[in-house]
Design a protein around this motif. Structure first.
Motif, PDB file in Angstrom:
ATOM      1  N   LEU A 147      -7.875   5.731   0.673  1.00 32.62           N
ATOM      2  CA  LEU A 147      -8.886   5.704   1.731  1.00 32.62           C
ATOM      3  C   LEU A 147     -10.272   6.051   1.199  1.00 32.62           C
ATOM      4  CD1 LEU A 147      -9.597   5.320   4.699  1.00 32.62           C
ATOM      5  CD2 LEU A 147      -8.929   7.691   5.092  1.00 32.62           C
ATOM      6  N   MET A 148     -10.382   7.030   0.321  1.00 31.32           N
ATOM      7  CA  MET A 148     -11.680   7.403  -0.229  1.00 31.32           C
ATOM      8  C   MET A 148     -12.277   6.254  -1.043  1.00 31.32           C
ATOM      9  SD  MET A 148     -12.834  10.170  -3.082  1.00 31.32           S
ATOM     10  CE  MET A 148     -12.204   9.075  -4.324  1.00 31.32           C
ATOM     11  N   GLN A 153     -10.812   4.333   8.997  1.00 29.09           N
ATOM     12  CA  GLN A 153      -9.368   4.624   8.997  1.00 29.09           C
ATOM     13  C   GLN A 153      -8.593   3.494   9.657  1.00 29.09           C
ATOM     14  OE1 GLN A 153      -7.788   7.534   7.750  1.00 29.09           O
ATOM     15  NE2 GLN A 153      -5.874   6.485   8.156  1.00 29.09           N
ATOM     16  N   ASP A 154      -9.091   3.007  10.785  1.00 27.65           N
ATOM     17  CA  ASP A 154      -8.421   1.924  11.506  1.00 27.65           C
ATOM     18  C   ASP A 154      -8.347   0.659  10.663  1.00 27.65           C
ATOM     19  OD1 ASP A 154      -7.327   0.714  14.021  1.00 27.65           O
ATOM     20  OD2 ASP A 154      -9.174  -0.489  13.864  1.00 27.65           O
ATOM     21  N   ARG A 155      -9.443   0.292  10.049  1.00 32.17           N
ATOM     22  CA  ARG A 155      -9.460  -0.917   9.223  1.00 32.17           C
ATOM     23  C   ARG A 155      -8.605  -0.751   7.971  1.00 32.17           C
ATOM     24  NH1 ARG A 155     -14.651  -1.284  11.796  1.00 32.17           N
ATOM     25  NH2 ARG A 155     -14.808  -3.305  12.813  1.00 32.17           N
ATOM     26  N   PHE A 156      -8.609   0.442   7.422  1.00 30.72           N
ATOM     27  CA  PHE A 156      -7.762   0.718   6.260  1.00 30.72           C
ATOM     28  C   PHE A 156      -6.294   0.510   6.635  1.00 30.72           C
ATOM     29  CE2 PHE A 156      -5.173   3.478   3.601  1.00 30.72           C
ATOM     30  CZ  PHE A 156      -5.652   3.201   2.330  1.00 30.72           C
ATOM     31  N   GLU A 157      -5.888   1.074   7.763  1.00 27.39           N
ATOM     32  CA  GLU A 157      -4.491   0.958   8.195  1.00 27.39           C
ATOM     33  C   GLU A 157      -4.119  -0.489   8.503  1.00 27.39           C
ATOM     34  OE1 GLU A 157      -4.122   3.782  11.392  1.00 27.39           O
ATOM     35  OE2 GLU A 157      -4.325   5.489  10.021  1.00 27.39           O
ATOM     36  N   LYS A 158      -5.040  -1.240   9.092  1.00 26.93           N
ATOM     37  CA  LYS A 158      -4.774  -2.657   9.382  1.00 26.93           C
ATOM     38  C   LYS A 158      -4.678  -3.478   8.099  1.00 26.93           C
ATOM     39  CE  LYS A 158      -6.701  -2.749  13.997  1.00 26.93           C
ATOM     40  NZ  LYS A 158      -7.846  -3.099  14.829  1.00 26.93           N
ATOM     41  N   PHE A 186      -1.960   2.492   0.645  1.00 32.05           N
ATOM     42  CA  PHE A 186      -2.968   2.041  -0.307  1.00 32.05           C
ATOM     43  C   PHE A 186      -3.336   0.593  -0.018  1.00 32.05           C
ATOM     44  CE2 PHE A 186      -0.576   5.337  -2.465  1.00 32.05           C
ATOM     45  CZ  PHE A 186      -1.585   6.138  -2.984  1.00 32.05           C
ATOM     46  N   ILE A 187      -4.493   0.171  -0.522  1.00 30.48           N
ATOM     47  CA  ILE A 187      -4.927  -1.221  -0.416  1.00 30.48           C
ATOM     48  C   ILE A 187      -4.778  -1.843  -1.801  1.00 30.48           C
ATOM     49  CG2 ILE A 187      -6.853  -2.771   0.096  1.00 30.48           C
ATOM     50  CD1 ILE A 187      -5.934  -1.191   2.533  1.00 30.48           C
ATOM     51  N   SER A 188      -3.897  -2.810  -1.913  1.00 31.43           N
ATOM     52  CA  SER A 188      -3.726  -3.536  -3.177  1.00 31.43           C
ATOM     53  C   SER A 188      -4.844  -4.574  -3.299  1.00 31.43           C
ATOM     54  CB  SER A 188      -2.380  -4.256  -3.190  1.00 31.43           C
ATOM     55  OG  SER A 188      -2.378  -5.289  -2.211  1.00 31.43           O
ATOM     56  N   TYR A 189      -4.943  -5.199  -4.460  1.00 33.36           N
ATOM     57  CA  TYR A 189      -5.968  -6.234  -4.619  1.00 33.36           C
ATOM     58  C   TYR A 189      -5.723  -7.377  -3.635  1.00 33.36           C
ATOM     59  CZ  TYR A 189      -9.144  -9.697  -6.328  1.00 33.36           C
ATOM     60  OH  TYR A 189     -10.152 -10.635  -6.381  1.00 33.36           O
TER      61      TYR A 189
END
Length: 64
Positions: free
Chosen positions: A15-16, A35-40, A48-51
């Motif tokens: 997230l950071m 936070q909302d967009r990260f979770e979506k 985590f957000i992968s490439y």
């Protein structure tokens, strides 16, 4: 941008790190919006957000 934001060099964004990407893009979302967009964006729900997930965000926004 993804590689620069990946401070842990683990080929995924927490997230950071995701927040750093948004700031670099000039987006000033609230903490709740971020936070909302990260979770979506976290399609596989691993925290985590992968490439691939990052790329999907950019494409959805029309940025690529």
């Amino acid at each position: 941008m993804f590689t620069r934001a990946d401070l842990g060099k683990d080929e995924r964004l927490d997230l950071m790190e995701f927040t750093l990407v948004l700031e670099h893009l000039g987006l000033s979302w609230t903490r709740a919006e971020t936070q909302d967009r990260f979770e979506k964006a976290d399609a596989n729900l691993d925290g985590f957000i992968s490439y691939a997930e990052y790329r999907a965000i950019l494409e959805a926004q029309g940025w690529v």
